[in-house]
Design a protein around this motif. Structure first.
Motif, PDB file in Angstrom:
ATOM      1  N   ALA A  14     -32.710  34.825  12.361  1.00 20.20           N
ATOM      2  CA  ALA A  14     -33.976  34.489  11.702  1.00 20.20           C
ATOM      3  C   ALA A  14     -33.819  34.498  10.178  1.00 20.20           C
ATOM      4  N   ALA A  15     -33.087  35.483   9.654  1.00 22.58           N
ATOM      5  CA  ALA A  15     -32.925  35.591   8.203  1.00 22.58           C
ATOM      6  C   ALA A  15     -32.084  34.432   7.658  1.00 22.58           C
ATOM      7  N   GLY A  16     -30.930  34.184   8.283  1.00 23.59           N
ATOM      8  CA  GLY A  16     -30.023  33.136   7.800  1.00 23.59           C
ATOM      9  C   GLY A  16     -30.635  31.746   7.918  1.00 23.59           C
ATOM     10  N   LEU A  33     -22.702  29.641   8.214  1.00 23.18           N
ATOM     11  CA  LEU A  33     -21.566  29.941   9.099  1.00 23.18           C
ATOM     12  C   LEU A  33     -22.001  31.046  10.043  1.00 23.18           C
ATOM     13  N   ASN A  34     -21.879  30.808  11.345  1.00 20.42           N
ATOM     14  CA  ASN A  34     -22.399  31.777  12.312  1.00 20.42           C
ATOM     15  C   ASN A  34     -21.367  32.101  13.379  1.00 20.42           C
ATOM     16  N   GLU A  35     -21.214  33.388  13.610  1.00 22.36           N
ATOM     17  CA  GLU A  35     -20.166  33.807  14.542  1.00 22.36           C
ATOM     18  C   GLU A  35     -20.566  33.593  16.012  1.00 22.36           C
ATOM     19  N   GLY A  36     -21.813  33.845  16.343  1.00 25.23           N
ATOM     20  CA  GLY A  36     -22.217  33.742  17.759  1.00 25.23           C
ATOM     21  C   GLY A  36     -23.125  32.557  17.992  1.00 25.23           C
ATOM     22  N   GLY A  40     -29.229  34.227  16.801  1.00 25.51           N
ATOM     23  CA  GLY A  40     -28.937  35.665  16.791  1.00 25.51           C
ATOM     24  C   GLY A  40     -29.750  36.410  17.830  1.00 25.51           C
ATOM     25  N   GLN A  41     -30.345  37.514  17.410  1.00 23.47           N
ATOM     26  CA  GLN A  41     -31.087  38.349  18.365  1.00 23.47           C
ATOM     27  C   GLN A  41     -32.341  37.674  18.907  1.00 23.47           C
ATOM     28  N   MET A  42     -32.824  36.637  18.225  1.00 24.15           N
ATOM     29  CA  MET A  42     -34.014  35.960  18.759  1.00 24.15           C
ATOM     30  C   MET A  42     -33.750  35.446  20.171  1.00 24.15           C
ATOM     31  N   ALA A  49     -44.396  37.706  20.734  1.00 19.73           N
ATOM     32  CA  ALA A  49     -45.851  37.559  20.736  1.00 19.73           C
ATOM     33  C   ALA A  49     -46.453  38.066  19.431  1.00 19.73           C
ATOM     34  N   ASN A  50     -45.563  38.418  18.476  1.00 22.57           N
ATOM     35  CA  ASN A  50     -46.096  38.964  17.221  1.00 22.57           C
ATOM     36  C   ASN A  50     -45.607  38.178  16.013  1.00 22.57           C
ATOM     37  N   TYR A  51     -45.263  36.901  16.231  1.00 26.61           N
ATOM     38  CA  TYR A  51     -44.884  36.055  15.098  1.00 26.61           C
ATOM     39  C   TYR A  51     -46.142  35.295  14.684  1.00 26.61           C
ATOM     40  N   GLY A 239     -29.767  51.510  20.940  1.00 26.40           N
ATOM     41  CA  GLY A 239     -29.944  51.119  19.549  1.00 26.40           C
ATOM     42  C   GLY A 239     -28.983  50.027  19.099  1.00 26.40           C
ATOM     43  N   TYR A 240     -29.019  49.778  17.819  1.00 20.66           N
ATOM     44  CA  TYR A 240     -28.290  48.641  17.256  1.00 20.66           C
ATOM     45  C   TYR A 240     -27.345  49.067  16.145  1.00 20.66           C
ATOM     46  N   LEU A 241     -26.306  48.263  15.960  1.00 20.97           N
ATOM     47  CA  LEU A 241     -25.364  48.488  14.862  1.00 20.97           C
ATOM     48  C   LEU A 241     -25.422  47.287  13.933  1.00 20.97           C
ATOM     49  N   GLY A 276     -32.160  40.411   6.213  1.00 19.44           N
ATOM     50  CA  GLY A 276     -32.257  40.614   7.661  1.00 19.44           C
ATOM     51  C   GLY A 276     -31.872  42.004   8.118  1.00 19.44           C
ATOM     52  N   ASP A 277     -31.547  42.111   9.405  1.00 18.28           N
ATOM     53  CA  ASP A 277     -31.317  43.422  10.024  1.00 18.28           C
ATOM     54  C   ASP A 277     -30.098  44.155   9.460  1.00 18.28           C
ATOM     55  N   GLY A 278     -29.212  43.445   8.761  1.00 20.68           N
ATOM     56  CA  GLY A 278     -27.993  44.081   8.244  1.00 20.68           C
ATOM     57  C   GLY A 278     -28.198  44.808   6.938  1.00 20.68           C
ATOM     58  N   ARG A 284     -37.220  46.398  11.531  1.00 18.90           N
ATOM     59  CA  ARG A 284     -36.388  45.243  11.877  1.00 18.90           C
ATOM     60  C   ARG A 284     -37.139  44.344  12.852  1.00 18.90           C
ATOM     61  N   GLN A 285     -37.678  43.279  12.321  1.00 22.50           N
ATOM     62  CA  GLN A 285     -38.482  42.345  13.086  1.00 22.50           C
ATOM     63  C   GLN A 285     -38.152  40.923  12.648  1.00 22.50           C
ATOM     64  N   VAL A 286     -38.590  39.937  13.437  1.00 19.26           N
ATOM     65  CA  VAL A 286     -38.377  38.546  13.039  1.00 19.26           C
ATOM     66  C   VAL A 286     -39.121  38.283  11.729  1.00 19.26           C
ATOM     67  N   THR A 287     -40.353  38.793  11.648  1.00 18.31           N
ATOM     68  CA  THR A 287     -41.147  38.539  10.437  1.00 18.31           C
ATOM     69  C   THR A 287     -40.464  39.105   9.186  1.00 18.31           C
TER      70      THR A 287
HETATM   71  C1  LIG Z   1     -34.333  42.620  22.926  1.00 21.16           C
HETATM   72  C2  LIG Z   1     -34.958  42.426  21.564  1.00 21.16           C
HETATM   73  C3  LIG Z   1     -36.308  42.158  21.466  1.00 21.16           C
HETATM   74  C4  LIG Z   1     -36.909  41.968  20.226  1.00 21.16           C
HETATM   75  N1  LIG Z   1     -38.241  41.642  20.179  1.00 21.16           N
HETATM   76  C5  LIG Z   1     -38.808  41.337  18.990  1.00 21.16           C
HETATM   77  C6  LIG Z   1     -40.159  40.876  18.936  1.00 21.16           C
HETATM   78  O1  LIG Z   1     -40.837  40.757  19.962  1.00 21.16           O
HETATM   79  N2  LIG Z   1     -40.683  40.587  17.702  1.00 21.16           N
HETATM   80  C7  LIG Z   1     -39.967  40.704  16.543  1.00 21.16           C
HETATM   81  O2  LIG Z   1     -40.492  40.372  15.486  1.00 21.16           O
HETATM   82  N3  LIG Z   1     -38.690  41.143  16.570  1.00 21.16           N
HETATM   83  C8  LIG Z   1     -38.093  41.460  17.757  1.00 21.16           C
HETATM   84  N4  LIG Z   1     -36.784  41.895  17.794  1.00 21.16           N
HETATM   85  C9  LIG Z   1     -36.063  42.084  16.514  1.00 21.16           C
HETATM   86  C10 LIG Z   1     -35.650  40.742  15.891  1.00 21.16           C
HETATM   87  O3  LIG Z   1     -35.085  39.915  16.905  1.00 21.16           O
HETATM   88  C11 LIG Z   1     -34.638  40.966  14.774  1.00 21.16           C
HETATM   89  O4  LIG Z   1     -35.146  41.892  13.861  1.00 21.16           O
HETATM   90  C12 LIG Z   1     -34.328  39.675  14.011  1.00 21.16           C
HETATM   91  O5  LIG Z   1     -34.087  38.612  14.913  1.00 21.16           O
HETATM   92  C13 LIG Z   1     -33.131  39.884  13.100  1.00 21.16           C
HETATM   93  O6  LIG Z   1     -32.730  38.689  12.535  1.00 21.16           O
HETATM   94  P1  LIG Z   1     -31.426  38.606  11.600  1.00 21.16           P
HETATM   95  O7  LIG Z   1     -31.316  37.188  11.181  1.00 21.16           O
HETATM   96  O8  LIG Z   1     -31.470  39.629  10.557  1.00 21.16           O
HETATM   97  O9  LIG Z   1     -30.189  39.026  12.511  1.00 21.16           O
HETATM   98  P2  LIG Z   1     -29.613  38.504  13.894  1.00 21.16           P
HETATM   99  O10 LIG Z   1     -30.668  37.951  14.734  1.00 21.16           O
HETATM  100  O11 LIG Z   1     -28.808  39.633  14.417  1.00 21.16           O
HETATM  101  O12 LIG Z   1     -28.658  37.291  13.497  1.00 21.16           O
HETATM  102  C14 LIG Z   1     -27.452  37.471  12.810  1.00 21.16           C
HETATM  103  C15 LIG Z   1     -26.493  36.328  13.123  1.00 21.16           C
HETATM  104  O13 LIG Z   1     -25.346  36.486  12.317  1.00 21.16           O
HETATM  105  C16 LIG Z   1     -24.164  36.298  13.100  1.00 21.16           C
HETATM  106  N5  LIG Z   1     -23.075  37.058  12.482  1.00 21.16           N
HETATM  107  C17 LIG Z   1     -22.856  38.393  12.503  1.00 21.16           C
HETATM  108  N6  LIG Z   1     -21.740  38.703  11.807  1.00 21.16           N
HETATM  109  C18 LIG Z   1     -21.233  37.551  11.349  1.00 21.16           C
HETATM  110  C19 LIG Z   1     -20.089  37.206  10.573  1.00 21.16           C
HETATM  111  N7  LIG Z   1     -19.246  38.135  10.123  1.00 21.16           N
HETATM  112  N8  LIG Z   1     -19.866  35.910  10.313  1.00 21.16           N
HETATM  113  C20 LIG Z   1     -20.714  34.964  10.753  1.00 21.16           C
HETATM  114  N9  LIG Z   1     -21.823  35.219  11.484  1.00 21.16           N
HETATM  115  C21 LIG Z   1     -22.080  36.498  11.772  1.00 21.16           C
HETATM  116  C22 LIG Z   1     -24.570  36.819  14.463  1.00 21.16           C
HETATM  117  O14 LIG Z   1     -23.750  36.268  15.480  1.00 21.16           O
HETATM  118  C23 LIG Z   1     -26.015  36.338  14.575  1.00 21.16           C
HETATM  119  O15 LIG Z   1     -26.069  35.028  15.101  1.00 21.16           O
HETATM  120  C24 LIG Z   1     -36.159  42.086  19.028  1.00 21.16           C
HETATM  121  C25 LIG Z   1     -34.787  42.362  19.115  1.00 21.16           C
HETATM  122  C26 LIG Z   1     -34.189  42.525  20.364  1.00 21.16           C
HETATM  123  C27 LIG Z   1     -32.722  42.799  20.452  1.00 21.16           C
END
Ligand SMILES: Cc1cc2nc3c(=O)[nH]c(=O)nc-3n(C[C@H](O)[C@H](O)[C@H](O)COP(=O)(O)OP(=O)(O)OC[C@H]3O[C@@H](n4cnc5c(N)ncnc54)[C@H](O)[C@@H]3O)c2cc1C
Lengths: 306, 114
Positions: A14-16, A33-36, A40-42, A49-51, A239-241, A276-278, A284-287
């Motif tokens: 979501a952040a990227g 550039l995305n590894e997976g 991501g976690q979306m 239901a909270n976006y 939990g998460y790392l 984002g989550d890192g 830690r939410q999508v919003t």
């Molecule tokens: C089961 C679950 C349910 C959830 N439910 C909700 C919800 O209902 N509402 C809500 O708001 N939030 C929810 N969340 C939290 C929300 O999904 C996250 O907070 C948000 O998606 C984080 O986004 P992000 O972009 O920071 O990270 P991520 O979604 O983790 O994306 C990071 C991306 O970076 C890639 N990456 C990592 N390392 C590297 C690297 N070295 N090089 C290249 N790419 C890399 C990863 O593969 C991934 O694709 C939930 C999370 C989980 C796990």
């Protein structure tokens, strides 16, 4: 020969993706550039239901809309890649992929997010898909009429344990502390469920079996006593790392490996932003990821202009 | 129906036909869930590169997907998706649960080297 961009974004969650939308819409030549898997976690989330503005949507659908928005503004996205080298300290930043391709830009946004924390014990990898699971909605029905162990004591562990009682005859929650780190209603719901029992102050030490999970070794932490318990499966919600190992030492981090940023999402290195989550943050939410991505992209654009 | 850009097999006969027409086949049998979507994405990503392999998906809950769900090679599988690799119509490898890019390509390189 390196491909040159104005902005590189590491991570397409979501952040990227949000950073990609803002950056490419500002007419900056942008590469994500995305590894997976993109999203991501979306994509791990069945229903969001909270976006705000969207009553209910699957995480996969929301991720696909964000991906399309970014692409439509001209953002390039390369997924399923692996970055093996970062050179971030000079004015021109450089990354190299496993296949030898090199990319350069003057600004970089790190948005690597997080991942489920594994147990890290013997048997975990061997039995993945054969009794070990990290997703109750995906794999719960394979355990119909069976007995399960759920590891963890937060909201996810308790809520998923309750949802697994739809299938399993018995669910045992194993948790390392003597209390839960979850909302009161989640704890109450689990405690009131007759199919759920609790083993507190304990950790799993080993998962055993021939082809599938058959037994777990549980250690009672205060005494160090180990017991074996028969089970058909183990669901892990501990939990998460942060996915920040690959940039460790390159930007300042706290002791949990989360990237330190200021209010403009600037890291300790000029031209490197994070979102984002890192990053170090409470919620830690999508919003919040989307908000971080927006701020990081706007700050990075300003950095490039100056 | 699965929402992917991959060829979707919709019957046991369809799978049989695919196996008869292609020497190397990878079929990911799953749902639109968090463990399956990443595998579909890997397949979409590498489809062009591995032109000697036919990539397909099948909906796990489709009644005809029993041909994969109940395959002897999937006995004991308890994690989606069930991913099958066929050479000349025979199963040469089957995996349960999420697999990443490297795990999938390692199997493809071992089983279907061109
Ligand atoms: C089961 C679950 C349910 C959830 N439910 C909700 C919800 O209902 N509402 C809500 O708001 N939030 C929810 N969340 C939290 C929300 O999904 C996250 O907070 C948000 O998606 C984080 O986004 P992000 O972009 O920071 O990270 P991520 O979604 O983790 O994306 C990071 C991306 O970076 C890639 N990456 C990592 N390392 C590297 C690297 N070295 N090089 C290249 N790419 C890399 C990863 O593969 C991934 O694709 C939930 C999370 C989980 C796990």
């Amino acid at each position: 020969m390196a491909d040159v961009y104005d902005m590189m974004i590491v991570g397409a969650g979501a952040a990227g993706l949000t950073a990609g939308i803002y950056s490419s819409r500002a007419k900056l030549k942008t590469l994500i550039l995305n590894e997976g898997a993109v999203g991501g976690q979306m994509v791990l989330t069945h229903e969001i239901a909270n976006y705000p503005g969207v009553e209910s949507i699957s995480g996969y659908a929301l991720a696909n809309i964000m991906k399309k928005q970014a692409r439509d503004f001209g953002c390039a996205i390369k997924s399923n890649i692996r970055i093996v080298r970062y050179a971030l300290n000079d004015a021109v930043k450089e990354v190299e992929l496993e296949d030898g391709r090199v990319f350069r830009s003057r600004a970089v946004i790190l948005a690597p997010g997080g991942r489920p924390r594994p147990l890290g014990i013997s048997g975990e990898e061997k039995f993945k898909g054969k009794g070990i699971s990290y997703c109750a909605t995906c794999d719960g029905d394979f355990f119909t009429g069976k007995e399960l162990v759920v590891v963890g004591g937060g909201n996810s562990a308790l809520e998923e344990a309750v949802s697994l009682t739809k299938y399993a005859t018995k669910v045992t929650i194993v948790h390392q502390f003597d209390h839960f780190q979850a909302f009161e209603h989640a704890v109450r719901e689990a405690r009131e469920n007759p199919k759920i029992s609790f083993i507190m102050e304990s950790e799993l030490r080993e998962i055993k079996g021939a082809d599938n999970v058959e037994r777990v070794v549980i250690e009672h932490l205060p005494t160090g006593d180990r017991t074996e318990m028969a089970t058909d499966g183990v669901f892990v919600f501990i939990g998460y790392l942060p996915n920040t190992e690959s940039v460790k030492g390159l930007v300042a981090m706290n002791d949990r490996g989360e990237i330190v940023v200021d209010g403009a999402m600037r890291t300790s290195v000029p031209g490197i932003f994070a979102a984002g989550d890192g990053i170090v943050k409470r919620y830690r939410q999508v919003t919040t990821a989307v908000a971080d991505g927006t701020i990081a992209a706007l700050s990075a654009a300003e950095f490039l202009r100056n | 129906m699965l929402q992917t850009n991959l060829h979707e097999v919709e019957s046991a006969a369809g799978l049989q036909k695919l196996l008869e027409e292609n020497e190397n086949v990878m079929v990911c049998c799953g749902r639109m869930g968090p463990m399956c979507i990443p595998v579909y994405e890997v397949m979409e990503e590498i489809e062009e590169e591995y032109s000697q392999v036919k990539f397909a998906v099948m909906a796990f809950d489709h009644p005809e997907a029993g041909v994969i769900r109940n395959a002897p090679e999937c006995r004991g599988f308890m994690g989606l998706p069930f991913t099958m690799y066929y050479k000349n119509g025979k199963v040469v490898k089957a995996t349960s649960s999420i697999q990443n890019h490297k795990q999938v390509t390692t199997i493809l390189n071992e089983q279907f080297a061109s």
